[in-house]
Scaffold this motif. Structure first.
Motif, short mmCIF file in Angstrom:
data_model
loop_
_atom_site.label_atom_id
_atom_site.label_comp_id
_atom_site.label_asym_id
_atom_site.label_seq_id
_atom_site.Cartn_x
_atom_site.Cartn_y
_atom_site.Cartn_z
N VAL A 289 0.86 -1.19 0.00
CA VAL A 289 0.00 0.00 0.00
C VAL A 289 0.90 1.24 0.00
O VAL A 289 1.87 1.32 0.77
CB VAL A 289 -0.92 0.02 1.24
CG1 VAL A 289 -1.72 1.31 1.30
CG2 VAL A 289 -1.85 -1.19 1.21
N VAL A 290 0.59 2.18 -0.89
CA VAL A 290 1.39 3.39 -1.00
C VAL A 290 0.48 4.62 -0.93
O VAL A 290 -0.71 4.53 -1.25
CB VAL A 290 2.20 3.43 -2.33
CG1 VAL A 290 3.23 2.30 -2.36
CG2 VAL A 290 1.26 3.33 -3.54
N GLU A 291 1.06 5.73 -0.50
CA GLU A 291 0.35 7.00 -0.50
C GLU A 291 0.82 7.84 -1.68
O GLU A 291 1.98 7.76 -2.08
CB GLU A 291 0.59 7.75 0.81
CG GLU A 291 0.02 7.05 2.03
CD GLU A 291 0.23 7.88 3.29
OE1 GLU A 291 0.84 8.96 3.19
OE2 GLU A 291 -0.23 7.44 4.36
N GLU A 292 -0.06 8.64 -2.22
CA GLU A 292 0.28 9.45 -3.39
C GLU A 292 1.43 10.40 -3.09
O GLU A 292 2.31 10.61 -3.92
CB GLU A 292 -0.95 10.23 -3.88
CG GLU A 292 -0.74 10.89 -5.23
CD GLU A 292 -2.04 11.20 -5.93
OE1 GLU A 292 -2.03 12.09 -6.78
OE2 GLU A 292 -3.06 10.55 -5.63
N ALA A 293 1.47 10.94 -1.88
CA ALA A 293 2.55 11.86 -1.51
C ALA A 293 3.91 11.16 -1.54
O ALA A 293 4.91 11.75 -1.95
CB ALA A 293 2.30 12.45 -0.13
N SER A 294 3.94 9.89 -1.13
CA SER A 294 5.20 9.16 -1.14
C SER A 294 5.68 8.89 -2.56
O SER A 294 6.89 8.84 -2.83
CB SER A 294 5.04 7.83 -0.39
OG SER A 294 4.19 6.94 -1.08
N LEU A 295 4.75 8.73 -3.49
CA LEU A 295 5.11 8.53 -4.89
C LEU A 295 5.75 9.79 -5.46
O LEU A 295 6.76 9.73 -6.19
CB LEU A 295 3.88 8.14 -5.71
CG LEU A 295 3.12 6.89 -5.27
CD1 LEU A 295 1.95 6.62 -6.19
CD2 LEU A 295 4.05 5.68 -5.22
N VAL A 296 5.17 10.93 -5.13
CA VAL A 296 5.72 12.21 -5.59
C VAL A 296 7.13 12.41 -5.04
O VAL A 296 8.04 12.82 -5.76
CB VAL A 296 4.79 13.38 -5.17
CG1 VAL A 296 5.43 14.71 -5.53
CG2 VAL A 296 3.43 13.24 -5.85
N ASP A 297 7.31 12.10 -3.77
CA ASP A 297 8.64 12.25 -3.14
C ASP A 297 9.66 11.32 -3.80
O ASP A 297 10.81 11.71 -4.03
CB ASP A 297 8.55 11.94 -1.65
CG ASP A 297 7.81 13.02 -0.87
OD1 ASP A 297 7.68 14.15 -1.41
OD2 ASP A 297 7.37 12.75 0.26
N ALA A 298 9.24 10.09 -4.08
CA ALA A 298 10.17 9.12 -4.68
C ALA A 298 10.62 9.55 -6.07
O ALA A 298 11.77 9.30 -6.47
CB ALA A 298 9.51 7.75 -4.75
N LEU A 299 9.76 10.23 -6.79
CA LEU A 299 10.10 10.65 -8.15
C LEU A 299 10.83 11.98 -8.18
O LEU A 299 11.47 12.31 -9.20
CB LEU A 299 8.82 10.75 -8.99
CG LEU A 299 8.06 9.44 -9.23
CD1 LEU A 299 6.79 9.72 -10.02
CD2 LEU A 299 8.92 8.43 -9.96
N SER A 300 10.76 12.74 -7.12
CA SER A 300 11.32 14.09 -7.11
C SER A 300 12.84 14.10 -7.33
O SER A 300 13.38 15.08 -7.85
CB SER A 300 10.98 14.80 -5.79
OG SER A 300 11.59 14.13 -4.69
N VAL A 301 13.51 12.99 -6.97
CA VAL A 301 14.97 12.96 -7.13
C VAL A 301 15.38 12.93 -8.59
O VAL A 301 16.56 13.14 -8.92
CB VAL A 301 15.58 11.75 -6.39
CG1 VAL A 301 15.33 11.86 -4.90
CG2 VAL A 301 15.02 10.44 -6.94
N TYR A 302 14.43 12.69 -9.48
CA TYR A 302 14.74 12.63 -10.91
C TYR A 302 14.34 13.90 -11.65
O TYR A 302 14.36 13.95 -12.87
CB TYR A 302 14.04 11.43 -11.55
CG TYR A 302 14.51 10.11 -10.99
CD1 TYR A 302 15.67 9.51 -11.46
CD2 TYR A 302 13.79 9.48 -9.98
CE1 TYR A 302 16.10 8.30 -10.93
CE2 TYR A 302 14.22 8.27 -9.45
CZ TYR A 302 15.37 7.68 -9.94
OH TYR A 302 15.80 6.49 -9.42
N GLU A 303 13.99 14.93 -10.89
CA GLU A 303 13.50 16.16 -11.52
C GLU A 303 14.53 16.75 -12.49
O GLU A 303 14.19 17.15 -13.60
CB GLU A 303 13.13 17.19 -10.46
CG GLU A 303 12.57 18.49 -11.05
CD GLU A 303 12.07 19.43 -9.97
OE1 GLU A 303 11.75 20.58 -10.30
OE2 GLU A 303 12.00 19.01 -8.78
N LYS A 304 15.79 16.80 -12.09
CA LYS A 304 16.83 17.38 -12.94
C LYS A 304 17.05 16.57 -14.21
O LYS A 304 17.47 17.10 -15.23
CB LYS A 304 18.15 17.49 -12.17
CG LYS A 304 18.09 18.44 -10.98
CD LYS A 304 17.83 19.87 -11.41
CE LYS A 304 17.84 20.80 -10.20
NZ LYS A 304 17.55 22.20 -10.60
N SER A 305 16.76 15.27 -14.14
CA SER A 305 16.95 14.40 -15.30
C SER A 305 15.89 14.62 -16.37
O SER A 305 16.09 14.29 -17.53
CB SER A 305 16.93 12.93 -14.87
OG SER A 305 17.88 12.67 -13.88
#
Length: 224
Positions: free
Chosen positions: A135-151
């Motif tokens: 089970v995942v929360e939408e906020a945790s998904l956003v946080d997990a993807l944020s490290v790839y913003e520069k890419s």
């Protein structure tokens, strides 16, 4: 009408009657019972049939596995079953050079889509290792993807839009199923473990790790 004609009519009538008297409605010529038909429909709708969520249909799937495989083969589809994990899904058969129609929907994956799938696959593996559902929360998904913003983009608003689009795609394809009574918590489909092997996960994780580290290195001032 002579006796021979009577016999022919009788044979035709029996041939048209569903086997085992399983007709469910007027004009029904199907031979599967209701739950087996529902299981077949769920498999075709995708992405998977989960024993934990659909225990009755899972039982029907196993009981009528041979018949369901046959019907799916008529559509050039293969039935994949993980009995231990309690999940089943369909995929296109590899028919070689035979020209066959493709019935299953395909969704092209962007970089962010693939990163999100990798993250969800990892969450699924960790949850199963502890004996519970992922089970995942939408906020945790956003946080997990944020490290790839520069890419992906230097435009923060644009990146946020891409992340939202990736999450929506996972919802639409039932990779993420909303939990009842919750607006931002989702269960990860167990079918992901069949789509991505442990080797696939390791290879993708290493590739994305190197990409992230390269971006972080570019941000450091010279000489550090």
């Amino acid at each position: 009408m002579n006796l021979l004609e009577d016999d022919t009519a009788l044979v035709e009538a029996v041939a048209e009657k569903p086997k085992g008297g399983t007709a469910l409605f007027d004009g029904d010529s199907g031979s599967l019972p209701l739950d087996a038909r529902r299981a077949l429909c769920l498999l075709l709708a995708g992405p998977s049939l989960d024993a934990g969520r659909y225990s009755q249909l899972w039982t029907a799937l196993l009981r009528h596995e041979a018949a369901l495989r046959s019907r799916l083969c008529d559509l050039f589809l293969e039935l994949v079953i993980d009995r231990e994990g309690g999940v089943a899904f369909t995929r296109q058969f590899d028919t070689g050079e035979l020209d066959t129609p493709v019935l299953l929907r395909t969704s092209p994956l962007t970089f962010i889509d693939s990163v999100l799938l990798l993250y969800l696959r990892q969450q699924l593996a960790e949850a199963e290792a502890h004996g519970h559902r992922a089970v995942v929360e939408e906020a945790s998904l956003v946080d997990a993807l944020s490290v790839y913003e520069k890419s992906v983009s230097t435009d923060r608003a644009g990146f946020a839009k891409r992340v939202a689009g990736a999450i929506t795609k996972m919802k639409d394809n039932h990779v993420l199923d909303k939990l009842r009574g919750s607006d931002d918590r989702y269960e990860v489909s167990p079918a992901l473990k069949l789509l991505f092997s442990a080797e696939d996960v390791q290879a993708l994780a290493q590739a994305y790790r190197e990409l992230r580290e390269a971006d972080e290195g570019q941000e450091k001032p010279d000489g550090e």
